[in-house]
Write an enzyme that holds these catalytic residues in place. Structure first.
Site, short mmCIF file in Angstrom:
data_model
loop_
_atom_site.label_atom_id
_atom_site.label_comp_id
_atom_site.label_asym_id
_atom_site.label_seq_id
_atom_site.Cartn_x
_atom_site.Cartn_y
_atom_site.Cartn_z
N PHE A 1 18.09 -32.26 27.80
CA PHE A 1 19.58 -32.51 27.43
C PHE A 1 20.24 -32.63 28.99
O PHE A 1 20.01 -31.69 29.59
CB PHE A 1 20.29 -31.71 26.49
N ASP B 1 15.74 -23.25 25.86
CA ASP B 1 17.04 -23.84 25.17
C ASP B 1 16.63 -24.34 23.79
O ASP B 1 15.82 -24.91 23.36
CB ASP B 1 17.52 -24.83 26.07
N TYR C 1 27.16 -24.27 17.16
CA TYR C 1 27.84 -25.34 16.41
C TYR C 1 26.96 -26.63 15.88
O TYR C 1 27.72 -27.22 15.19
CB TYR C 1 29.06 -25.90 17.31
N LYS C 2 25.71 -26.34 16.20
CA LYS C 2 25.07 -27.38 15.41
C LYS C 2 24.34 -26.87 14.20
O LYS C 2 25.12 -26.82 12.99
CB LYS C 2 23.86 -27.59 16.56
N ARG D 1 20.03 -41.42 15.15
CA ARG D 1 19.54 -40.11 15.14
C ARG D 1 20.19 -39.38 13.81
O ARG D 1 21.24 -39.56 13.40
CB ARG D 1 20.09 -39.39 16.37
C1 LIG Z 1 24.08 -29.49 22.37
C2 LIG Z 1 23.34 -29.06 23.77
C3 LIG Z 1 24.04 -28.62 24.77
C4 LIG Z 1 25.45 -28.48 25.06
O1 LIG Z 1 25.89 -27.60 25.82
P1 LIG Z 1 27.60 -27.12 25.83
O2 LIG Z 1 27.77 -26.44 27.06
O3 LIG Z 1 27.57 -26.44 24.39
O4 LIG Z 1 28.26 -28.51 25.69
C5 LIG Z 1 23.34 -28.18 25.92
N1 LIG Z 1 21.95 -28.15 26.17
C6 LIG Z 1 21.29 -28.89 24.91
C7 LIG Z 1 19.65 -28.98 25.03
C8 LIG Z 1 21.91 -29.39 23.81
O5 LIG Z 1 21.31 -29.80 22.83
#
Ligand SMILES: *Cc1c(COP(=O)(O)O)cnc(C)c1O
Length: 395
Positions: free
Chosen positions: A111, A182, A207-208, A354
């Site tokens: 990400f 992660d 939040y996911k 997705r």
């Molecule tokens: C959703 C997601 C994020 C989001 O990071 P935030 O700081 O919460 O905005 C980061 N890394 C991964 C792998 C994600 O899927």
């Protein structure tokens, strides 16, 4: 529990929600809890609520509830801030643990924010560190004895491809590298066994799949035996051994709490705490089996009805997380047309449609309805309507 448990969520009528991998829906009880925290606790108790309403211990209590879902022991998970910040903290601490090495190894499917945080940290420390991002399937071969940190997201946000956490962590450790996982698309999506992996750090958001609501706090795990070696890069007062001693010098807490930074977001944490109530009863193996059954059905139905869509996720169920992605040239417009028809997924550039599978509130009838709606959009070229072409800020 028997899945699904739709009655535990406030989902709008007529919607098939396939985006719980990005923002989980509202669990029943969460709004009430937020109202109580705001009106009775904040409004009524004012500052006394830090003690009288248990606000001060809330980050730790919520951390322990998350720990159970990711195979981590009590006291090993701290909550707060955002995932980006937790990535930064884990990376900074990991680099400190390998001062003689210069390589951060991630992959090109990670990400963006994880990679940006690594680049920013490298710029800040101004040394000759490098970030390497081979293709996900080449990561294992790239783990060598010059690697300080291996930082990977277990489940690819775009394709749903899942790394082998146990095997990669073994390789990292055999090469003397610190391992950071992660779990953004793992926590609440599939069984995770951090203790068995031996990984030094893990981070994730809530939040996911965990349904903690927009802006819900992130979490960070540090292997319990390491905690005294973990040097917090963000030395905030909530990570201090005695925040209210108001000492002039920083002295980190002798626990995972040292990875906290500042004042915890009490309203968001309370909502997350309420969302976690139902997770106490979830068996992650059972959830995983249900998730794969829904995903398999979805792939079979979409492939049978829509030859124009190409599967972007691994075909082998064991190599996927809890989402399925398809490539389609007009994916953005097609997703907007689909959302207009009550089937909510999302789009990730350049051409990925997705769909997240969350067995707590989805069943096979939802999957069939979604596949029919997708076929309608594709067969009748509904995506060609110009109104579906304008990109919103969030896709
Ligand atoms: C959703 C997601 C994020 C989001 O990071 P935030 O700081 O919460 O905005 C980061 N890394 C991964 C792998 C994600 O899927």
């Amino acid at each position: 529990m028997t899945l699904p448990r739709k009655e535990l969520f406030d989902l709008p009528e007529g919607v098939v929600y396939l985006d719980g991998n990005s923002l989980g829906p509202l669990p029943k009880g969460a709004a009430e809890r937020a109202a109580r925290v705001i009106e009775a606790e904040w409004g009524g108790e004012l500052i006394r609520a830090w003690n009288t309403a248990g606000w001060m211990s809330l980050p730790e209590r919520v951390g322990n509830r998350i720990a159970r879902l990711i195979g981590a022991p009590e006291g090993s998970v701290a909550t707060g801030d955002t995932l980006s910040i937790k990535v930064y903290q884990a990376l900074a601490a990991a680099l400190k643990m390998r001062p003689e090495r210069r390589v951060i190894l991630s992959d090109s499917g990670n990400f963006p924010t994880d990679l940006y945080m690594a680049q920013g940290l490298i710029d800040l420390i101004g040394k000759d560190h490098v970030l390497r991002t081979p293709a996900p399937e080449d990561v294992a071969a790239a783990i060598a004895d010059d690697v300080a940190v291996v930082m990977l997201t277990e489940v690819d946000y775009r394709t749903g491809r899942k790394h082998d956490m146990q095997a990669i962590t073994r390789l990292a450790r055999a090469n003397g590298a610190v391992m950071i996982w992660d779990l953004a698309h793992s926590a609440g999506a599939l069984p995770v066994d951090l203790t068995a992996s031996g990984a030094e750090f893990a981070v994730g958001c809530t939040y996911k799949y965990l349904n903690g609501g927009p802006g819900a706090p992130a979490f960070i795990y540090a292997r319990p035996d390491l905690i005294e070696k973990v040097q917090p890069a963000l030395a905030g007062w909530m990570g201090h051994d005695a925040p209210f001693a108001m000492e002039l010098g920083y002295r980190p807490a002798m626990s995972t709490e040292r990875l906290r930074v500042g004042t915890p977001p009490i309203v968001q944490l309370s909502i997350l705490d309420a969302a976690l109530d139902l997770w106490d009863e979830v068996d992650m193996e059972e959830l995983r089996a249900a998730s794969l059954a829904l995903s398999e059905l979805f792939i079979a139905e979409v492939e049978a009805r829509c030859p124009a869509l190409r599967l972007a996720s691994p075909r082998e169920p064991g190599q996927r997380g809890s989402q399925v992605s398809f490539r389609f040239e007009h994916g953005y417009a097609a997703m907007q047309a689909l959302i207009d028809r009550g089937v909510i997924g999302d789009f990730r550039a350049p051409d990925i449609m997705r769909f997240g599978f969350t067995p707590l509130y989805l069943d096979s009838a939802d999957v069939l309805a979604a596949a029919r709606a997708i076929a309608d959009v594709i067969d009748n070229r509904l995506w060609a309507d110009p109104k579906y072409r304008t990109k919103s800020r969030v896709t």
